[in-house]
Design a protein around this motif. Structure first.
Motif, short mmCIF file in Angstrom:
data_model
loop_
_atom_site.label_atom_id
_atom_site.label_comp_id
_atom_site.label_asym_id
_atom_site.label_seq_id
_atom_site.Cartn_x
_atom_site.Cartn_y
_atom_site.Cartn_z
N GLY A 33 -40.77 23.38 -9.62
CA GLY A 33 -41.31 22.04 -9.83
C GLY A 33 -42.07 21.53 -8.62
N GLU A 34 -41.57 21.82 -7.42
CA GLU A 34 -42.24 21.35 -6.20
C GLU A 34 -43.61 22.01 -6.05
OE1 GLU A 34 -39.83 21.83 -2.75
OE2 GLU A 34 -38.11 20.81 -3.65
N GLN A 74 -45.91 20.27 -8.37
CA GLN A 74 -46.23 18.93 -7.88
C GLN A 74 -47.28 18.99 -6.77
OE1 GLN A 74 -42.51 17.16 -6.68
NE2 GLN A 74 -42.15 16.25 -8.71
N ALA A 92 -49.76 17.04 -18.70
CA ALA A 92 -49.69 17.14 -17.24
C ALA A 92 -50.81 18.02 -16.68
CB ALA A 92 -48.33 17.71 -16.83
N ASN A 152 -47.29 17.08 -12.58
CA ASN A 152 -45.99 16.41 -12.54
C ASN A 152 -45.31 16.49 -13.90
OD1 ASN A 152 -46.23 15.35 -9.77
ND2 ASN A 152 -47.94 14.18 -10.63
N THR A 178 -39.11 18.03 -20.00
CA THR A 178 -40.47 18.48 -20.37
C THR A 178 -40.53 19.08 -21.78
OG1 THR A 178 -40.99 18.98 -18.08
CG2 THR A 178 -42.32 20.05 -19.73
#
Length: 245
Positions: free
Chosen positions: A55-56, A59, A77, A64, A69
């Motif tokens: 996820g990071e 991002q 996104a 995002n 999800t």
């Protein structure tokens, strides 16, 4: 190209003529930020899939994803990330928008069959499907779908006005249905020719991910985008020559 349409040439010949007539425009795709950004995001989705901080990493690219999800969330996104990137860099182009639609469409088409069909897919299902993108074969399939969709959209972009002038009694396409059948055949032609990109993409991803220590640079991604598109163009030209023999 007009002469070929009037004479009833087949899809591969018209695709070849379109590529040649619009060669300058197709070449300009290579410098279109929307195109290079879409390919960059596609490679980074696959890179993120192999990272613990999945996820990071996304991002950091402006993607995002909410905790819960869903597939529509993922599509939104990706679109938002590309929108924000292009707006911050001075605007959009038709080719950039086609690249954006091709990437979102390819992701949805690639991931949908991997989700449960009897029950509504949950966030874990979507994340599991995304995690699989880090596999060599999965990246090759996704890349193939992306380039097939982009090529088909580009063909329709250049052909749409010309085809419309050949619709009606006594014309190449007597009815809307006949023109629709031609457009379906063109779409299938692009899908079939995109096979040339699949193995190349899979091998390229595996090689560069290994050589670059688990990441892929933007420079490498831009080089990949350029060569994969060239392979598509060459295959479309070669396909027409083979059909003519």
């Amino acid at each position: 190209m007009v002469g070929l349409i009037t004479a009833g040439a087949d899809v591969s010949q018209i695709a070849n003529a379109t590529i040649r007539a619009a060669d300058k425009a197709f070449t300009s795709v290579l410098n279109d930020e929307g195109f290079t950004e879409a390919v960059w995001l596609m490679t980074q989705l696959a890179i993120a899939a192999k990272k613990e901080n999945f996820g990071e990493h996304l991002q950091s690219l402006g993607v995002n994803l909410p905790q819960d999800t869903s597939l529509p969330d993922l599509a939104a996104a990706i679109s938002e990330a590309l929108d924000n990137k292009l707006e911050s860099n001075g605007g959009r182009s038709d080719l950039g928008e086609m690249s954006q639609r091709a990437l979102v469409g390819a992701l949805v088409e690639h991931i949908s069959p991997k989700l449960p069909s009897l029950f509504a897919p949950g966030p874990d299902d979507v994340r599991a499907a995304l995690a699989a993108l880090g596999k060599k074969r999965e990246f090759g399939e996704l890349s193939r779908t992306f380039f097939a969709k982009l090529t088909n959209e580009s063909m329709n972009y250049f052909l749409s006005k010309t085809l419309a002038t050949h619709l009606g009694e006594g014309q190449r396409f007597a009815t809307m249905n006949e023109m629709g059948q031609f457009e379906k055949a063109l779409n299938m032609h692009c899908k079939e020719d995109s096979l040339i990109v699949e193995q190349f993409s899979a091998d390229w991803f595996s090689k560069h991910r290994y050589e670059e220590g688990g990441d892929i640079s933007r420079e490498s991604s831009n080089g990949f985008a350029s060569y994969a598109l060239k392979k598509m163009k060459d295959e479309l030209k070669e396909g027409a020559r083979a059909d003519a023999r």
